[in-house]
Design an enzyme around this catalytic site. Sequence first.
Site, short mmCIF file in Angstrom:
data_model
loop_
_atom_site.label_atom_id
_atom_site.label_comp_id
_atom_site.label_asym_id
_atom_site.label_seq_id
_atom_site.Cartn_x
_atom_site.Cartn_y
_atom_site.Cartn_z
N HIS A 136 0.83 -1.21 0.00
CA HIS A 136 0.00 0.00 0.00
C HIS A 136 0.86 1.25 0.00
CE1 HIS A 136 -2.11 3.27 2.16
NE2 HIS A 136 -3.11 2.91 1.38
N CYS B 16 -0.81 34.67 -16.61
CA CYS B 16 0.38 34.63 -15.76
C CYS B 16 0.07 34.29 -14.31
CB CYS B 16 1.13 35.96 -15.82
SG CYS B 16 0.18 37.38 -15.24
#
Length: 886
Positions: free
Chosen positions: A463, A844
């Site tokens: 896991h 941006c």
Amino acid sequence: MSDPSVAAASSAPDAAVKYVYDFAEGSRDMSELLGGKGANVAEMTRVLGAERVPAGFTITTEACVAYMAAGGEEPPGLSEQVADALDRLEEHTGKRLGDAEDPLLVSVRSGARESMPGMLDTVLNLGLNDESVEGLAAVTENPRFAWDSYRRFVQMFGNVVRGVAGERFEEQIARVKRERGVRLDTELDVDALRELTRAFRSFYDFPQDPQEQLRQAIDAVFDSWTGERAVSYRRINRIPDDWGTAVNVQQMVFGNKGDTSGSGVAFSRDEVTGAPEPSGDFLANAQGEDVVSGVRNTRDITELADVMPDAHKQLMEILRTLERHYKDMQDTEFTVEEGRLYMLQTRDAKRPAQAAVRFAVDAVKEELLTREEALMTIDADRLDALLHPTFDPSFEYDVLAQGVAASPGAAKGEIVFTAAEAVEAAAHKRAVILVRPFTEADDVAGFHAARGILTSEGGKASHAALVARGMGRPCVSGASTLEIDLGAEQVKVGDVVLGRGDRIAIDGSTGAVTLDDVPLVQPRVSGEFETVLGWADGLRRLGVRTNADTPDDAIRAREFGAEGIGLCRTEHMFLAEGRAEKMRAVILAADEDERRERLAELRPLQQDDFEGLFDAMRGLPVTIRLLDPPLHEFLPARLDVQHEVERARSEQSDDLEELETLLERVSALEETNPMLGTRGCRLGILYPEIYEMQVEAIALAFAAVRERSGEAPDLEIMIPLVDYEKELELMRELVVRTMTEPGLAEGKDFTVGTMIELPRACLQADRIAEFADFFSFGTNDLTQTALGFSRDDVEGKFIPIYIERKIVDRSPFDTIDAPGVGQLVRMGAWLGRKAKLDLQLGVCGEHGGDPTSIDFFHNSGIDYVSCSPFRVPIARVAAAQAAVRA
């Protein structure tokens, strides 16, 4: 029962809805309905044949959604359809569920549309009870196998369905092994397994009726969709809550029948590096849960050839067949029952970025995929892992422990032992390593918060390894020399004892663990990654620039393929060492003349800053945003100054007059809501001398770099926070006048544009475009102003609750709010281009590095995105994927 608030349906479903499909009825194209596992098992049955894939049926995701909508009640008709499907399965196998003489046993597994490894629940060996276990023992002539299966079932049913803590079962197993003087579970005899089963059954009311077992198990899998660990995983991986999970009921085959049996996980290629050799883990005389739980240390898949050579040979051929069929790296689960190989599931393998890139390049070389297809197998967001630090290869360090290299990258930090501790540490910006014997699904939030994961048990298929690779976190698993005592919060390695807060470093690429403070070095882009980026550049339409304020950032971004600077925040230059006091002197100036005098001291420093940027970006566009934040940000907090004034008054110190002047100026500049106050172009209008100084420094730096090297960047000067076209008109005139005075040519040497970051600017973009050569959408502030959200406040306070309550599915600061903020961007782009056809359009904000947002911008007519340097390669790939999808 599940939380009815998760309801995705608004009314009770029609009883005629088909909720159950036999494996023979499904296909890979039905993943939305059958979940990934159900669709792939059905497809695998078609490809490999029914004799290789145990039979079964799938309960659809629609049934789960209806179950949740009804507050945890099964929809009408479901139980009858399950019963009919079970009848068909019993007829196919010639056995009956829970039969006292020769019982049919089944597994009940989850299967979400998108793989969520370890997050949802599974129950194995269902159908056993006090009678059928004896029948199983008799028909197999293997009482130990029968009681081991029954013990496992009672344990798993109690944990998954009834919520009994796993530690209670493990404590009993440890006790019985200790009393009998054995080390491994496989060394327990029949009497010991009988004792354990009785002990486990005392923990809860175990149902003897197999039909009731099946009903409760199905409901438990449905309920696991709304469990905390599954919800946390979906938040991190942006999986919608309303998808629900399918449930797969499949005939059991047994890997725990002895030394000729076993279970494992196999990948068609190396899941860590992407190399073409198959990889994986297996255990002899074990069931699949033993392999993936991390509780037992596994064996490498290559060793299967030594103990079960025929099964290994068949498995290798099947892996090749499945990869050719699915055209992707495969992650499979298999069981060998007394020498016979069965395939239980297959799925496209989750893999770290380096493996994804290697597979893509190799798949094209092997003519398995086209470049476009190969590019689409890569999760662009995960490429960030390729840009993470690694141990400095020139630094010598002592290896404290060696484990399995489970997920690449290096990390160092303080030891924590629980997921909750990791989350708490991350909230306080502390770097931590999550250390545990093995991890469980409930630890997923800790994976996200920790810099790395270290376990003493498990292998590459555990896991911990799977989740770490999926999240791009470095992980070392199976470091068996570590003795980890969670109760005492200690790690022992020989004579070394470590506790919470002690610092360690791990290398998930080599499996090394050390106490030395190993320097971490920035990675270089590999040859395979360069190949992928080359493909991306040939396919994408969007340009990719970077947000950079320093030459170092600019150089790094250019190395990563940035095509210029889309945003240089000039205010950061004023905060550098030795600059703050000079900027403070500007703000405290008594009049314009004094202010200009103080600004003259800053100009050469600004010029040096710009020269460094321009040198790094010669021949590329550089967008410089003039000063944006309010002036008070460069001054100390008013309360701090007030306390200093009170001190000076009480001490009658010499700096009293200076402090009183500072307090007066700080108080005068203080604003109730500075984010919407005197900032951006408003500063330039009120104090034009500040912008004049910045533009003069830009012009002088440009001229110096061009004279020195013969080449300079393409200058773009950006005016921030424009609301009205007159604001831009005034500021453009200031910029043009100041730039042309030393001989620079407008349009040739520089252009002037604006940042579109206010809703009004989007709505009036055609008017504003009259005075702009370019728009750059500042989506950070546009999100704040459009939604009325203060980013610094809302992300930690109510955005998580909004996500939980499904008001939003992710933070609008991470991914563009397409219906709201996104439509403002599209409107601004459309109006701007309507007024000026050749208007250049960029983005941006932080969204410029987010793949989902990049896809939106691609389809919105934007010319380029700009992002932080380390997101540039991600943006290049995401822009290409957007072009392929379009």
